[in-house]
Design a protein around this motif. Structure first.
Motif, mmCIF file in Angstrom:
data_model
loop_
_atom_site.group_PDB
_atom_site.id
_atom_site.type_symbol
_atom_site.label_atom_id
_atom_site.label_comp_id
_atom_site.label_asym_id
_atom_site.label_seq_id
_atom_site.Cartn_x
_atom_site.Cartn_y
_atom_site.Cartn_z
ATOM 1 N N GLU A 76 -35.313 99.446 58.237
ATOM 2 C CA GLU A 76 -35.379 99.935 59.611
ATOM 3 C C GLU A 76 -36.070 98.918 60.512
ATOM 4 N N GLY A 77 -35.456 98.629 61.654
ATOM 5 C CA GLY A 77 -36.021 97.672 62.599
ATOM 6 C C GLY A 77 -35.439 96.284 62.460
ATOM 7 N N LEU A 78 -34.644 96.077 61.410
ATOM 8 C CA LEU A 78 -34.036 94.763 61.169
ATOM 9 C C LEU A 78 -32.666 94.710 61.827
ATOM 10 N N ASN A 79 -32.351 93.603 62.479
ATOM 11 C CA ASN A 79 -31.037 93.410 63.092
ATOM 12 C C ASN A 79 -29.967 93.533 62.008
ATOM 13 N N LYS A 80 -29.057 94.468 62.169
ATOM 14 C CA LYS A 80 -28.052 94.718 61.131
ATOM 15 C C LYS A 80 -27.104 93.548 60.924
ATOM 16 N N ASP A 81 -27.010 92.668 61.925
ATOM 17 C CA ASP A 81 -26.093 91.524 61.821
ATOM 18 C C ASP A 81 -26.761 90.268 61.276
ATOM 19 N N ILE A 82 -28.018 90.344 60.918
ATOM 20 C CA ILE A 82 -28.731 89.181 60.410
ATOM 21 C C ILE A 82 -28.093 88.713 59.094
ATOM 22 N N PRO A 83 -27.950 87.406 58.879
ATOM 23 C CA PRO A 83 -27.369 86.911 57.625
ATOM 24 C C PRO A 83 -28.189 87.356 56.421
ATOM 25 N N LYS A 84 -27.485 87.806 55.383
ATOM 26 C CA LYS A 84 -28.151 88.224 54.145
ATOM 27 C C LYS A 84 -27.611 87.376 53.002
ATOM 28 N N MET A 85 -28.504 86.866 52.167
ATOM 29 C CA MET A 85 -28.118 85.910 51.141
ATOM 30 C C MET A 85 -28.712 86.254 49.778
ATOM 31 N N ASP A 86 -28.124 85.664 48.738
ATOM 32 C CA ASP A 86 -28.685 85.737 47.395
ATOM 33 C C ASP A 86 -29.812 84.722 47.346
ATOM 34 N N MET A 87 -31.045 85.186 47.433
ATOM 35 C CA MET A 87 -32.187 84.275 47.510
ATOM 36 C C MET A 87 -32.707 83.833 46.143
ATOM 37 N N ASN A 88 -32.165 84.407 45.075
ATOM 38 C CA ASN A 88 -32.542 83.930 43.748
ATOM 39 C C ASN A 88 -31.730 82.691 43.373
ATOM 40 N N LYS A 89 -30.567 82.571 43.999
ATOM 41 C CA LYS A 89 -29.738 81.370 43.850
ATOM 42 C C LYS A 89 -29.380 80.895 45.260
ATOM 43 N N PRO A 90 -30.371 80.376 45.972
ATOM 44 C CA PRO A 90 -30.184 80.057 47.390
ATOM 45 C C PRO A 90 -29.162 78.954 47.651
ATOM 46 N N ASP A 91 -28.378 79.165 48.697
ATOM 47 C CA ASP A 91 -27.429 78.155 49.163
ATOM 48 C C ASP A 91 -28.209 77.225 50.093
ATOM 49 N N ALA A 92 -28.667 76.103 49.558
ATOM 50 C CA ALA A 92 -29.525 75.187 50.318
ATOM 51 C C ALA A 92 -28.855 74.733 51.609
ATOM 52 N N GLU A 93 -27.589 74.437 51.534
ATOM 53 C CA GLU A 93 -26.875 73.942 52.724
ATOM 54 C C GLU A 93 -26.841 74.987 53.834
ATOM 55 N N ALA A 94 -26.559 76.230 53.453
ATOM 56 C CA ALA A 94 -26.492 77.305 54.453
ATOM 57 C C ALA A 94 -27.863 77.581 55.057
ATOM 58 N N ILE A 95 -28.905 77.527 54.225
ATOM 59 C CA ILE A 95 -30.263 77.783 54.712
ATOM 60 C C ILE A 95 -30.726 76.665 55.639
ATOM 61 N N ILE A 96 -30.498 75.436 55.243
ATOM 62 C CA ILE A 96 -30.904 74.290 56.071
ATOM 63 C C ILE A 96 -30.196 74.320 57.418
ATOM 64 N N ALA A 97 -28.934 74.771 57.415
ATOM 65 C CA ALA A 97 -28.156 74.834 58.660
ATOM 66 C C ALA A 97 -28.760 75.796 59.671
ATOM 67 N N LEU A 98 -29.528 76.774 59.195
ATOM 68 C CA LEU A 98 -30.174 77.738 60.095
ATOM 69 C C LEU A 98 -31.426 77.157 60.747
ATOM 70 N N GLU A 99 -31.877 75.998 60.270
ATOM 71 C CA GLU A 99 -33.044 75.285 60.806
ATOM 72 C C GLU A 99 -34.292 76.172 60.886
ATOM 73 N N PRO A 100 -34.652 76.834 59.791
ATOM 74 C CA PRO A 100 -35.848 77.685 59.827
ATOM 75 C C PRO A 100 -37.128 76.862 59.905
#
Length: 302
Positions: A76-100
């Motif tokens: 509750e309170g989280l944007n429903k459209d926020i990207p959701k990922m498998d964080m135990n096997k992270p997609d490094a390229e996709a994460i880096i592209a988000l520039e966190p």
């Protein structure tokens, strides 16, 4: 000419100073004991576990999350459209592209991995801090305090912790008045792969807070008990937070050979909210209340 050159140099220096000031770093020691350099101002955050996602939402920072793990779905309170990922096997390229600016990871993400699953992301210059599974309620307070400090919301973090302490103290006061403690078995993994917990877990501490006794209190941490050990313990109450089998309390009550367990004979088998009992954060209060009312309805109310 000299004045013009001086003005250009001064302008450049000022621009450089402003750029540096907006990207200042500080060194923090995460909950795993690692020293990590992180930006002092965090605008884009990724969390890899729902427990940490809920802390950030509780701090009022849901808008700064740019990606979360798959299990954070439905918070509750989280944007429903926020990207959701498998964080135990992270997609490094996709994460880096988000520039966190930072990734707030969990100790769970390392389970089954030979090396740090976020190594490539760290090497790309993105800081990663780790928060292992807390082994106590005090540990949960420290997790919240750490995250709040990290995102410059110390005051709000302190308010959340104070509220938790005040609520828990009320259960402790009633728990201390209880004589003849009931024995409890809390199932977090169903048959045939039974799973539960012993001491050095926040759930065991929660059982104790409300004045009951975990039948496996002498075992350490999370473990797989034998069916025989449960039968021999003969718990007064059975709790479960398993949410991926149909009617988990009925399933437990109908197991062959379990019909003589006191909890099953008396009909004292209850479901406890899975999310609040599995995620070490401010929302454990919901699970604590459900546990208290299930075990001692006459003390805590139904």
């Amino acid at each position: 000419m000299k004045k013009k050159l001086l003005a250009i140099i001064t302008s450049f220096v000022l621009m450089f100073a402003v750029g540096c000031s907006s990207n200042k770093e500080t060194t923090v020691t995460d909950r795993e004991g690692n020293e990590v350099k992180v930006p002092t101002k965090l605008e884009k955050i990724i969390t890899t576990a729902p427990s940490n996602t809920e802390v950030l939402v509780g701090l009022g920072l849901a808008n700064k999350l740019v990606a979360v793990d798959n299990y954070s779905e439905g918070i509750e309170g989280l944007n429903k459209d926020i990207p959701k990922m498998d964080m135990n096997k992270p997609d490094a390229e996709a994460i880096i592209a988000l520039e966190p600016d930072i990734i707030i990871a969990s100790g769970y993400n390392k389970i089954g991995s030979a090396e740090d699953p976020y190594k490539a992301i760290v090497e790309a210059g993105i800081p990663v801090v780790y928060i292992p599974s807390s082994d106590s309620i005090e540990g949960i307070y420290k997790d919240i305090e750490f995250i709040a400090s990290l995102v410059n919301e110390d005051k709000k973090g302190e308010e959340i912790i104070t509220d938790m302490k005040e609520k828990i103290s009320k259960y402790e006061e009633l728990g201390k008045t209880i004589k003849g403690k009931k024995k409890v078995y809390f199932e977090i993994g169903p048959a045939p792969n039974l799973f539960t917990f012993g001491h050095s877990t926040f759930l065991n501490e929660m059982v104790e807070v409300i004045g009951a006794e975990n039948v496996f209190k002498n075992e350490k941490s999370w473990f797989a008990p034998t069916e025989e050990a449960i039968l021999d313990a003969n718990p007064d109450v059975i709790l479960t937070n398993v949410n991926y089998v149909k009617n988990p309390t009925k399933e437990i009550s109908s197991r062959n050979g379990w019909e003589n367990i006191k909890a099953i004979k008396d009909g004292d088998v209850y479901y406890i909210d899975s999310n609040s009992s599995a995620r070490g954060n401010q929302n454990i209060i919901k699970a604590l209340d459900e546990m208290a009312k299930a075990i001692y309805p006459d003390v805590y109310g139904k």
